[in-house]
Design a protein around this motif. Structure first.
Motif, short mmCIF file in Angstrom:
data_model
loop_
_atom_site.label_atom_id
_atom_site.label_comp_id
_atom_site.label_asym_id
_atom_site.label_seq_id
_atom_site.Cartn_x
_atom_site.Cartn_y
_atom_site.Cartn_z
N ARG A 181 0.82 -1.22 0.00
CA ARG A 181 0.00 0.00 0.00
C ARG A 181 0.85 1.25 0.00
NH1 ARG A 181 -3.79 -1.69 3.95
NH2 ARG A 181 -5.12 -3.11 2.82
N LEU A 184 2.36 1.35 -3.75
CA LEU A 184 1.42 1.37 -4.88
C LEU A 184 -0.03 1.28 -4.38
CD1 LEU A 184 0.97 1.43 -7.97
CD2 LEU A 184 1.01 -1.09 -7.91
N ALA A 187 -3.22 -1.51 -5.11
CA ALA A 187 -2.76 -2.86 -5.44
C ALA A 187 -3.54 -3.89 -4.63
CB ALA A 187 -1.27 -2.98 -5.16
N GLU A 188 -3.64 -5.11 -5.20
CA GLU A 188 -4.33 -6.21 -4.51
C GLU A 188 -3.33 -7.29 -4.12
OE1 GLU A 188 -7.57 -7.60 -6.96
OE2 GLU A 188 -8.33 -5.55 -7.19
N HIS A 211 -2.33 -5.21 -9.76
CA HIS A 211 -3.04 -3.93 -9.71
C HIS A 211 -4.06 -3.90 -10.83
CE1 HIS A 211 -3.95 0.34 -9.81
NE2 HIS A 211 -3.37 0.45 -8.63
N LYS A 216 0.49 -0.89 -14.17
CA LYS A 216 0.87 -0.24 -12.90
C LYS A 216 1.79 -1.15 -12.07
CE LYS A 216 -1.71 3.67 -12.15
NZ LYS A 216 -1.28 4.96 -11.63
N GLU A 217 1.69 -2.45 -12.31
CA GLU A 217 2.45 -3.42 -11.49
C GLU A 217 3.90 -3.51 -11.95
OE1 GLU A 217 0.61 -4.25 -14.02
OE2 GLU A 217 1.98 -5.54 -15.14
N TYR A 294 -2.59 -7.76 -14.25
CA TYR A 294 -3.99 -8.05 -13.96
C TYR A 294 -4.58 -9.05 -14.95
CZ TYR A 294 -8.40 -6.86 -11.62
OH TYR A 294 -9.54 -6.90 -10.87
#
Ligand code: TTP
Ligand code: MN
Ligand code: MN
Ligand code: MN
Length: 364
Positions: A181, A184, A187-188, A211, A216-217, A294
């Protein structure tokens, strides 16, 4: 224990990915023995034999009853002659001589101790065994050349031998979430491996990170490890870059269980003990971090949940029965010559023509 089940009426499918395999089952007295022989075959670089024993054990894990006699096994798949001989001996005498002599052999015990060191594979352990080495202490004593991973493996050997509890995994989950967190937002993070399958202990803790905004990842892992390092939470880490190219994943690619995600093998420094500072300390814990785009998240989730045999069987099913090629990145359909997109594990099972098996029943 379900006394009323008629063993001859139970239908067990041939591929582990077609069956439900719970964590707790009725036949550990047999599966432990078969898994010793599987492990020993692996130590001797005999993969075919190792998988055969592991498949046999896995069938017994799926049975809703405890095996009492050879009749109970009549209609079961994957039980070769050798496995049947071992089972028969255990049912009749309480143990198998082959299993017991294997378990007690110098080679088996040394290989178990040496491959139990983080960073040491079968090939290295075998070379050391043939040089007369038997334990981590022997490596130290004889001044063996060790790489950085192996040095960490020897240094934290005792801690890394201790099982990681679910409670410890939850504490590490909180730390990883905080780190991700911080670097980024949005993010998951998902807990993977044995803990996702409902295990109460593991040899490490596995996480998958993504993400929802594709791209983004990229380059996320070094940011995570830097954050963790600054907090003094890492004892060791090695990050490998993402090396996945979709066009390489089709049928031409050599089969290989290793995926090519950006990933980090690490050892965390986990605070332990009570609030009383005088008795608090820390322990080392193995943590695997994987970052997935993703669009590949469903495949990565399926691939990182395990068990290892379940994964292997999924890929075998895909290739042999469906002319498809499954990896932790994608599913390629050779007949249609196209990649099949999926957002969920359920969709992947459906493409493969398999009933959905929830993680808690993938303990093959
Ligand atoms: P592991 O962490 O090795 O196994 P586990 O979590 O099932 O069991 P344990 O409690 O002993 O830790 O691997 C987790 C999953 O990750 C496994 O299903 C296979 C997958 N995996 C890969 O996809 N690629 C790899 O290179 C490795 C090592 C594992
Ligand atoms: Mn694991
Ligand atoms: Mn393991
Ligand atoms: Mn792991």
């Amino acid at each position: 224990p379900k006394p009323n089940i008629d063993p001859t009426a139970v239908l067990i499918k041939a591929y582990a990915c077609q069956r439900r395999t719970p964590l707790k089952h009725h036949n550990s007295f047999l599966t432990d023995a078969l898994e010793i022989l599987s492990q020993n075959a692996e130590y001797n670089d005999n993969e075919g034999r190792s998988v055969a024993f592991r498949r046999a054990a896995s069938v017994l894990k799926a049975l809703p009853y405890r095996v009492k006699n050879m009749e109970d096994l009549k209609s079961l798949p994957c039980l070769g002659d050798h496995s049947q001989r071992v089972i028969k001996e255990i049912l009749e005498d309480g143990s198998s001589r082959e299993v017991e002599s294997t378990r007690q052999s110098d080679q088996f015990q040394a290989m178990k101790a040496l491959t139990g060191i983080f960073g040491v594979g079968v090939r290295t352990a075998d070379r050391w065994f043939r040089e007369g080495l038997r334990s981590p202490d022997d490596l130290f004593r004889t001044g063996q050349q060790l790489n950085r991973a192996q040095q960490a493996g020897v240094q934290y050997y005792d801690d890394l031998q201790k099982p990681v509890t679910k409670a410890e995994a939850d504490v590490i989950s909180d730390i990883v979430e905080k780190a991700v967190r911080a670097v980024l937002p949005g993010a998951e993070i998902r807990l993977m491996g044995g803990f996702r399958r409902g295990k109460e202990v593991g040899h490490d803790v596995d996480f998958l990170i993504t993400h929802p905004e594709e791209g983004k990842e990229e380059g996320l892992m070094p940011k995570i490890t830097n954050w963790l390092e600054e907090q003094g939470l890492l004892l060791y880490q090695k990050t490998t870059r993402n090396s996945y190219l979709e066009k390489m994943d089709g049928p031409a690619r050599a089969p290989n269980n290793m995926d090519r995600f950006e990933r980090c093998f690490s050892i965390f420094k986990l605070q332990t003990g009570s609030e009383r500072a005088s008795v608090s300390g820390w322990r080392a814990v193995r943590v695997d971090l994987v970052v997935s785009p993703y669009s590949q998240f469903a495949f990565a989730t399926l691939g990182w949940t395990g068990s290892k045999l379940f994964e292997r069987e999924l890929r075998r099913w895909a290739g042999q029965e469906k002319h498809m090629s499954l990896s932790s990145h994608a599913l390629f359909d050779s007949k249609q010559n196209l990649y099949l997109r999926a957002k969920t594990e359920e969709e992947i099972f459906a493409y493969l023509g398999l009933e959905f098996i929830p993680p808690s029943e993938r303990n093959a």
